[in-house]
Design a protein around this motif. Structure first.
Motif, short mmCIF file in Angstrom:
data_model
loop_
_atom_site.label_atom_id
_atom_site.label_comp_id
_atom_site.label_asym_id
_atom_site.label_seq_id
_atom_site.Cartn_x
_atom_site.Cartn_y
_atom_site.Cartn_z
N GLY A 9 0.20 -1.33 0.40
CA GLY A 9 -0.11 0.26 0.29
C GLY A 9 1.24 1.12 0.10
N LEU B 34 -0.53 4.49 -1.46
CA LEU B 34 -1.97 4.87 -0.71
C LEU B 34 -1.37 6.06 0.58
N THR C 163 -2.85 2.35 6.83
CA THR C 163 -2.93 2.41 5.11
C THR C 163 -4.45 1.42 5.34
N ARG C 164 -4.74 0.22 5.75
CA ARG C 164 -6.12 -0.31 6.20
C ARG C 164 -7.05 0.57 6.27
N ARG D 38 -6.88 4.09 5.12
CA ARG D 38 -6.79 4.87 3.41
C ARG D 38 -7.52 3.90 2.75
N ARG D 39 -7.46 2.29 2.46
CA ARG D 39 -8.01 1.66 1.35
C ARG D 39 -9.35 2.27 1.84
N THR D 40 -10.22 1.68 3.00
CA THR D 40 -11.35 1.41 3.72
C THR D 40 -12.35 2.80 3.05
N ASP E 142 -11.07 5.14 0.63
CA ASP E 142 -10.89 5.51 -0.59
C ASP E 142 -12.66 5.07 -1.28
N ALA E 143 -12.47 3.10 -0.42
CA ALA E 143 -13.44 2.33 -1.68
C ALA E 143 -14.78 2.87 -0.94
#
Length: 96
Positions: free
Chosen positions: A23, A26, A79-80, A82-84, A86-87
C-alpha cells in the motif's frame, strides 16, 4: 547528542516499513520514517528522564526496537483505513 542515533534508528525502521509493507501508493513517502523518528526519540527521551544513562544497553535496544513494534502495525492500520475510506468514497460517488 546520542539522541540523534535514536532518531536515525527510528527513521531507518520507518523507511524499511514503508518499503516492506503493501500500500505504498496510499501513503506519503515520509509518513513512516517520520513516525519512526518521533517514536525513537520519544523512547530515548523517556528512558533518559527515567534515569537511564547511555552506558545502559537497554536504552539502545529500546530506541531501535520500540519504533518497529509501534510503527509497523500503525502504518499497516493507517493503510487499511485509507483503503477502506477510499473504497467508501468511490462507492458514494458512483465511481467504482
Amino acid at each position: 547528542m546520542q539522541i540523534l542515533l535514536a532518531f536515525v534508528f527510528g527513521a531507518a525502521v520507518g523507511l524499511i516499513a514503508h518499503f516492506v509493507l503493501p500500500g505504498r501508493e496510499l501513503r506519503g513517502a515520509a509518513l513512516a520514517p517520520v513516525a519512526g523518528t518521533l517514536v525513537g526519540g520519544a523512547v530515548w527521551l523517556a528512558l533518559t528522564w527515567a534515569g537511564m544513562g547511555t552506558d545502559n544497553p537497554l536504552i539502545w535496544f529500546a530506541s531501535a526496537l520500540v519504533p518497529a513494534i509501534v510503527v509497523v502495525p500503525g502504518i499497516a492500520l493507517l493503510t487499511r483505513s485509507r483503503r477502506t475510506r477510499d473504497a467508501r468514497t468511490a462507492e458514494r460517488l458512483g465511481i467504482a
